[in-house]
Structure formats: structure tokens, C-alpha cells
Design a protein around this motif. Structure first.
Motif, PDB file in Angstrom:
ATOM      1  N   THR A 168       0.835  -1.208   0.000  1.00  0.00           N
ATOM      2  CA  THR A 168       0.000   0.000   0.000  1.00  0.00           C
ATOM      3  C   THR A 168       0.868   1.255   0.000  1.00  0.00           C
ATOM      4  N   LEU A 169       1.924   1.258   0.814  1.00  0.00           N
ATOM      5  CA  LEU A 169       2.828   2.411   0.836  1.00  0.00           C
ATOM      6  C   LEU A 169       3.536   2.593  -0.497  1.00  0.00           C
ATOM      7  N   LEU A 170       3.852   1.477  -1.148  1.00  0.00           N
ATOM      8  CA  LEU A 170       4.522   1.563  -2.437  1.00  0.00           C
ATOM      9  C   LEU A 170       3.605   2.167  -3.493  1.00  0.00           C
ATOM     10  N   VAL A 171       2.340   1.749  -3.487  1.00  0.00           N
ATOM     11  CA  VAL A 171       1.386   2.344  -4.426  1.00  0.00           C
ATOM     12  C   VAL A 171       1.193   3.827  -4.103  1.00  0.00           C
ATOM     13  N   ARG A 172       1.196   4.148  -2.817  1.00  0.00           N
ATOM     14  CA  ARG A 172       1.076   5.554  -2.408  1.00  0.00           C
ATOM     15  C   ARG A 172       2.235   6.382  -2.947  1.00  0.00           C
ATOM     16  N   ARG A 173       3.380   5.771  -3.102  1.00  0.00           N
ATOM     17  CA  ARG A 173       4.539   6.482  -3.622  1.00  0.00           C
ATOM     18  C   ARG A 173       4.317   6.970  -5.054  1.00  0.00           C
ATOM     19  N   LEU A 174       3.348   6.383  -5.747  1.00  0.00           N
ATOM     20  CA  LEU A 174       3.027   6.846  -7.098  1.00  0.00           C
ATOM     21  C   LEU A 174       2.585   8.300  -7.103  1.00  0.00           C
ATOM     22  N   ALA A 175       2.069   8.779  -5.946  1.00  0.00           N
ATOM     23  CA  ALA A 175       1.653  10.178  -5.874  1.00  0.00           C
ATOM     24  C   ALA A 175       2.844  11.118  -6.061  1.00  0.00           C
ATOM     25  N   ASP A 176       4.051  10.622  -5.784  1.00  0.00           N
ATOM     26  CA  ASP A 176       5.234  11.456  -5.965  1.00  0.00           C
ATOM     27  C   ASP A 176       5.501  11.762  -7.435  1.00  0.00           C
ATOM     28  N   LEU A 177       4.838  11.031  -8.336  1.00  0.00           N
ATOM     29  CA  LEU A 177       5.019  11.304  -9.761  1.00  0.00           C
ATOM     30  C   LEU A 177       4.236  12.522 -10.221  1.00  0.00           C
ATOM     31  N   GLN A 178       3.367  13.059  -9.378  1.00  0.00           N
ATOM     32  CA  GLN A 178       2.669  14.285  -9.735  1.00  0.00           C
ATOM     33  C   GLN A 178       3.687  15.409  -9.911  1.00  0.00           C
ATOM     34  N   LEU A 199      10.087  27.035 -13.272  1.00  0.00           N
ATOM     35  CA  LEU A 199      10.706  28.337 -13.046  1.00  0.00           C
ATOM     36  C   LEU A 199      10.443  28.853 -11.632  1.00  0.00           C
ATOM     37  N   ASP A 200       9.318  28.480 -11.042  1.00  0.00           N
ATOM     38  CA  ASP A 200       9.063  28.856  -9.646  1.00  0.00           C
ATOM     39  C   ASP A 200      10.176  28.329  -8.749  1.00  0.00           C
ATOM     40  N   GLN A 201      10.540  27.052  -8.925  1.00  0.00           N
ATOM     41  CA  GLN A 201      11.593  26.455  -8.117  1.00  0.00           C
ATOM     42  C   GLN A 201      12.971  27.024  -8.490  1.00  0.00           C
ATOM     43  N   ILE A 202      13.194  27.247  -9.779  1.00  0.00           N
ATOM     44  CA  ILE A 202      14.485  27.788 -10.227  1.00  0.00           C
ATOM     45  C   ILE A 202      14.702  29.176  -9.638  1.00  0.00           C
ATOM     46  N   GLU A 203      13.670  30.003  -9.643  1.00  0.00           N
ATOM     47  CA  GLU A 203      13.823  31.350  -9.076  1.00  0.00           C
ATOM     48  C   GLU A 203      14.189  31.288  -7.598  1.00  0.00           C
ATOM     49  N   ASP A 204      13.546  30.379  -6.861  1.00  0.00           N
ATOM     50  CA  ASP A 204      13.856  30.268  -5.439  1.00  0.00           C
ATOM     51  C   ASP A 204      15.316  29.874  -5.231  1.00  0.00           C
ATOM     52  N   LEU A 205      15.811  28.916  -6.029  1.00  0.00           N
ATOM     53  CA  LEU A 205      17.208  28.501  -5.894  1.00  0.00           C
ATOM     54  C   LEU A 205      18.160  29.645  -6.242  1.00  0.00           C
ATOM     55  N   LEU A 206      17.839  30.400  -7.290  1.00  0.00           N
ATOM     56  CA  LEU A 206      18.703  31.520  -7.667  1.00  0.00           C
ATOM     57  C   LEU A 206      18.688  32.618  -6.612  1.00  0.00           C
ATOM     58  N   ARG A 207      17.540  32.848  -5.987  1.00  0.00           N
ATOM     59  CA  ARG A 207      17.487  33.846  -4.908  1.00  0.00           C
ATOM     60  C   ARG A 207      18.405  33.447  -3.758  1.00  0.00           C
ATOM     61  N   GLY A 258       3.776  18.570  -9.263  1.00  0.00           N
ATOM     62  CA  GLY A 258       4.065  19.446  -8.133  1.00  0.00           C
ATOM     63  C   GLY A 258       5.006  18.799  -7.133  1.00  0.00           C
ATOM     64  N   ASN A 259       4.760  17.524  -6.827  1.00  0.00           N
ATOM     65  CA  ASN A 259       5.629  16.807  -5.895  1.00  0.00           C
ATOM     66  C   ASN A 259       7.027  16.592  -6.479  1.00  0.00           C
ATOM     67  N   THR A 260       7.080  16.337  -7.782  1.00  0.00           N
ATOM     68  CA  THR A 260       8.367  16.131  -8.432  1.00  0.00           C
ATOM     69  C   THR A 260       9.225  17.392  -8.371  1.00  0.00           C
ATOM     70  N   PRO A 318       3.471  24.462 -21.406  1.00  0.00           N
ATOM     71  CA  PRO A 318       4.217  25.588 -20.828  1.00  0.00           C
ATOM     72  C   PRO A 318       3.928  25.817 -19.355  1.00  0.00           C
ATOM     73  N   THR A 319       2.771  25.376 -18.857  1.00  0.00           N
ATOM     74  CA  THR A 319       2.472  25.567 -17.441  1.00  0.00           C
ATOM     75  C   THR A 319       3.452  24.807 -16.558  1.00  0.00           C
ATOM     76  N   THR A 320       3.856  23.609 -16.997  1.00  0.00           N
ATOM     77  CA  THR A 320       4.875  22.871 -16.254  1.00  0.00           C
ATOM     78  C   THR A 320       6.197  23.629 -16.264  1.00  0.00           C
ATOM     79  N   ALA A 321       6.546  24.242 -17.370  1.00  0.00           N
ATOM     80  CA  ALA A 321       7.767  25.049 -17.425  1.00  0.00           C
ATOM     81  C   ALA A 321       7.689  26.218 -16.452  1.00  0.00           C
ATOM     82  N   VAL A 322       6.522  26.833 -16.342  1.00  0.00           N
ATOM     83  CA  VAL A 322       6.340  27.928 -15.387  1.00  0.00           C
ATOM     84  C   VAL A 322       6.514  27.426 -13.955  1.00  0.00           C
ATOM     85  N   GLN A 323       5.967  26.249 -13.664  1.00  0.00           N
ATOM     86  CA  GLN A 323       6.136  25.689 -12.325  1.00  0.00           C
ATOM     87  C   GLN A 323       7.602  25.369 -12.035  1.00  0.00           C
TER      88      GLN A 323
END
Length: 414
Positions: free
Chosen positions: A137-147, A297-305, A149-151, A290-295
Motif C-alpha cells: 500500500t505504501l509503495l502504491v502511495r509512492r506513485l503520488a510522488d510522480l505528480q 521556473l518557480d523552483q528555479i527562481e527560489d534557488l537563484l534567490r 508538483g511533488n516532483t 508551458p504551465t509545467t515550465a512555469v512551475q
């Protein structure tokens, strides 16, 4: 312990328990019986043993789906996250243990025609079955990490960790940088260390060990390779300048860690590289997201800051006396900007959403840096993006929209 040894360890422990526990039960509590019939015990243990084989096959199928999905959708480099996931190997180990123990326990049911059932072993097999289902069950739950946002959050978190560790260890920050005196002139090289072996990536440099080696010899070590570089046979790893005696090559080689692929360790560039890979794959004509690219960039901006506030010159390491002992290549601020934005700008030049998010990230960095000299490359990059918009295939109305910075890409015009 390597993760591939985990299932083997589970199986060996279960074999030992399957040999010892029924013998102890048969010797110490031969009359302990809860009324379980021989046929019921054999049926249950046989079902558990055979069912574990099917469940193990399902686990492998789930694992392959996770690996294939992450490699195709995000980046082949991201697939290692699941290939090395300890949960996967613990799950396989528990399944192996359940199969092995249940199969071995059947040998003690009605042993020598006694009509006895090893009740304790039977209950242990049932408990292992329950644990196997929970792990599955926990292993199947790990599939949620493929979303997505989580990635992206996972890669961003690893990036924040490596930035904190790298620059905390160096003790540098943008505000606390202090000018150092002129270093002594670099003497001619007295020793050269070359790589010998199949191609590998440099994934770690033990700066403390190299500094101590250089200090003892009274010289200076200059690395030719950086963390993240691939080295091949015959390539120069480092040169020793000055010194009273040659440094021991085995000690020098031990201070440089090699791997078959890049890792997050000591490499703030790598999480940015992975986020950029996800973004440009999302911008490919085959995916067109492109929405995934924008997301990303959200993380990239934080790292650059976070990088913008650090003293990036951590590649010059001194001993306790202040003498420069180790020099190795590190990226500067413009290197980080180029890594983070160049490819996204090139592949996203026709996406208004991506261009607006790029401008918002750069303007945010410019505001953060204020009058610091690092703001100048940011302003140049903004001018570069505006020039690229002017020469793009967009019409005049779309060009005007693309010049409006927006942290959401397409959401609010500010």
C-alpha cells in the motif's frame, strides 16, 4: 549498505528464523495448539507462499511503471530517484522473507505424522503477510510522488539542501565576504595526477583532506576538474604547485569521489539542471505544456534567490593560517543565470506564458540584489530577453503581452 543487499538480508534472516523458530517451538512447546487443523495450516501457508510470488511480480511492474513514467515525462536523470528508493528494496525484502518463511514453515506441519501445527510459526507467517500488504500500500502511495508538483518540490528541496550545505561548509555569504590579501605567486607544477579508469563523473571533493595534504607539503593543489565533470582515461585531475616533496597519489585519489552519474552532493548546479530539463521537455512540441515550465521556473527562481545571497567563490580554500592551499573550479553568478534561463528562453520563445514568467523571475532577482554588482548581469539578461521577444515570430500585440512580467505566467498583469 547498498540498497540491492536489502532483499538478500531479509531473505537470509527469514531463512535463519524459519530453521530455528519451528525447532524451538517443537522442542519447548510441543503441546501448544490452538485447534488449527493440519489441512487448514497447510492451505494457508501454501497460499501465502504462492501469493507472494505474484505480489512480487506486481511490485516489479509498479516499479518499472514508475521508472518509465519519470524517465519519459520528466528526465532520464530523475528515474534514479525511484531506482534507488529504499522503500522499493525493503518491500522486495519483506516479500522474499514472507515467501521463504511460509514455505519453510510448511515442512513442520504434521511433522513425522504427529498431527501438530507449529502455531507460532503459522502466526508469524500471517503477520508477515499483513506487513507485506501494508508495504505494498505504501509503495502504491509512492506513485503520488510522480505528480508534477511533488516532483518539482522534491528537486527544489534537494537543491535548497545542497546550497545550504555547500555554502555553510565554506562559511561564505554575499554580505559577509571579506577581501583577502594577495596570495603568493603560484609556483610551477611539481606533480600532476591523471585519471586512470573508465569514464566517471566527479561527485565529491574532500576539501579538508586536500588542504591538509597541501599544508603538510607546503604547496598548493589546483584542481583541473570540477564537481559534475566527466573524466576519462588520461585526463588531468589536479596539479600540485610547490611543496617540499611529492604528495602520495593514493591519498590524493581518495580525496576525489567518482560515480557513474552526477549526484546532488556538493553540486548546486545539478538540481537546476534537472529543473531545466523538466521545463524544456515540457516545452517540446511533443508535450507542449508551458504551465509545467512555469512551475519549474518557480523552483528555479527560489534557488537563484538563495544563490544570489551567497559568496560563490568557494573554490579557493585556505588552511588555518590563511595560506591558500586548494583551488578548484566553481560556477560564478553568470554561469548560474545561463544554466537556469538560456535553454528555457530558447525553447520557450514562442510561449507568452514562459516569457512573462522569465521576466518576473529576473525582475525579482534585480530587486533582491539592489545595487550589488550581480544585478548588472541580471539587467543584461532582461535586455537579452526583450531583444529576443522583438525578433520572435510573435505579432506586435503578443510581444507587448510577453513584455508584461507575471509570476503566474498568465494570471495577473502587474
Amino acid at each position: 549498505m547498498p540498497v540491492w543487499l536489502i532483499p538478500i538480508a531479509y531473505m537470509l534472516i527469514s531463512l535463519i528464523c524459519a530453521i530455528v523458530l519451528p525447532r524451538l517451538e517443537h522442542a519447548l512447546a510441543p503441546s501448544f495448539d490452538l485447534g488449527i487443523s493440519v489441512s487448514s495450516a497447510l492451505a494457508a501457508l501454501s497460499a501465502i507462499a504462492s501469493g507472494m510470488m505474484a505480489l512480487t511480480g506486481i511490485v516489479f511492474s509498479v516499479a518499472f511503471v514508475m521508472l518509465q513514467f519519470s524517465a519519459i515525462t520528466y528526465s532520464p536523470r530523475f528515474a534514479t530517484r525511484f531506482a534507488r528508493d529504499p522503500l522499493l528494496f525493503h518491500a522486495l525484502g519483506i516479500f522474499f522473507a514472507t515467501f521463504t518463511y511460509s514455505l519453510a514453515a510448511t515442512a513442520w506441519v504434521d511433522r513425522e505424522g504427529s498431527g501438530m501445527v507449529p502455531t507460532v510459526s503459522w502466526f508469524i507467517a500471517i503477520m508477515l503477510l499483513s506487513l507485506s500488504l501494508l508495504i505494498f500500500t505504501l509503495l502504491v502511495r509512492r506513485l503520488a510522488d510522480l505528480q508534477i508538483g511533488n516532483t518539482l518540490r522534491f528537486v527544489g528541496d534537494r537543491g535548497r539542501e545542497v546550497i545550504a550545505e555547500t555554502f555553510a561548509a565554506a562559511g561564505t555569504s554575499l554580505a559577509a565576504q571579506t577581501p583577502t590579501g594577495a596570495d603568493a605567486a603560484e609556483a610551477p607544477p611539481t606533480q600532476t595526477l591523471r585519471f586512470d579508469g573508465s569514464p566517471h563523473y566527479v561527485d565529491r571533493i574532500d576539501t579538508a583532506a586536500l588542504v591538509e595534504l597541501a599544508r603538510r607539503a607546503g604547496g598548493r593543489i589546483v584542481m583541473d576538474c570540477a564537481v559534475g565533470d566527466m573524466v576519462t582515461g588520461g585526463m588531468v585531475l589536479l596539479r600540485v604547485h610547490g611543496g617540499t616533496a611529492p604528495l602520495p597519489e593514493p591519498a590524493l585519489r581518495r580525496a576525489i569521489g567518482f560515480g557513474l552519474e552526477r549526484t546532488f552532493e556538493q553540486d548546486p548546479k545539478y538540481p537546476i539542471r534537472m529543473l531545466v530539463d523538466i521545463a524544456i521537455k515540457a516545452l517540446s512540441p511533443a508535450i507542449n505544456d508551458p504551465t509545467t515550465a512555469v512551475q519549474a521556473l518557480d523552483q528555479i527562481e527560489d534557488l537563484l534567490r538563495r544563490l544570489a545571497l551567497q559568496g560563490l567563490d568557494v573554490g579557493r580554500v585556505r588552511d588555518a593560517g590563511g595560506t591558500l592551499r586548494l583551488v578548484f573550479p566553481t560556477p560564478d553568478w553568470e554561469d548560474y543565470l545561463s544554466l537556469a534561463f538560456d535553454e528555457i528562453r530558447m525553447f520557450g520563445i514562442t510561449s507568452i506564458q514562459v516569457l512573462r514568467r522569465l521576466r518576473a523571475a529576473l525582475l525579482g532577482l534585480e530587486e533582491l540584489l539592489g545595487e550589488h554588482e550581480r544585478a548588472t548581469p541580471v539587467r543584461r539578461y532582461l535586455e537579452h530577453i526583450d531583444a529576443a521577444i522583438d525578433h520572435s515570430a510573435l505579432d506586435e500585440v503578443d510581444r507587448g503581452a510577453a513584455r508584461q512580467e507575471d509570476p503566474q505566467g498568465l494570471g495577473l498583469t502587474r
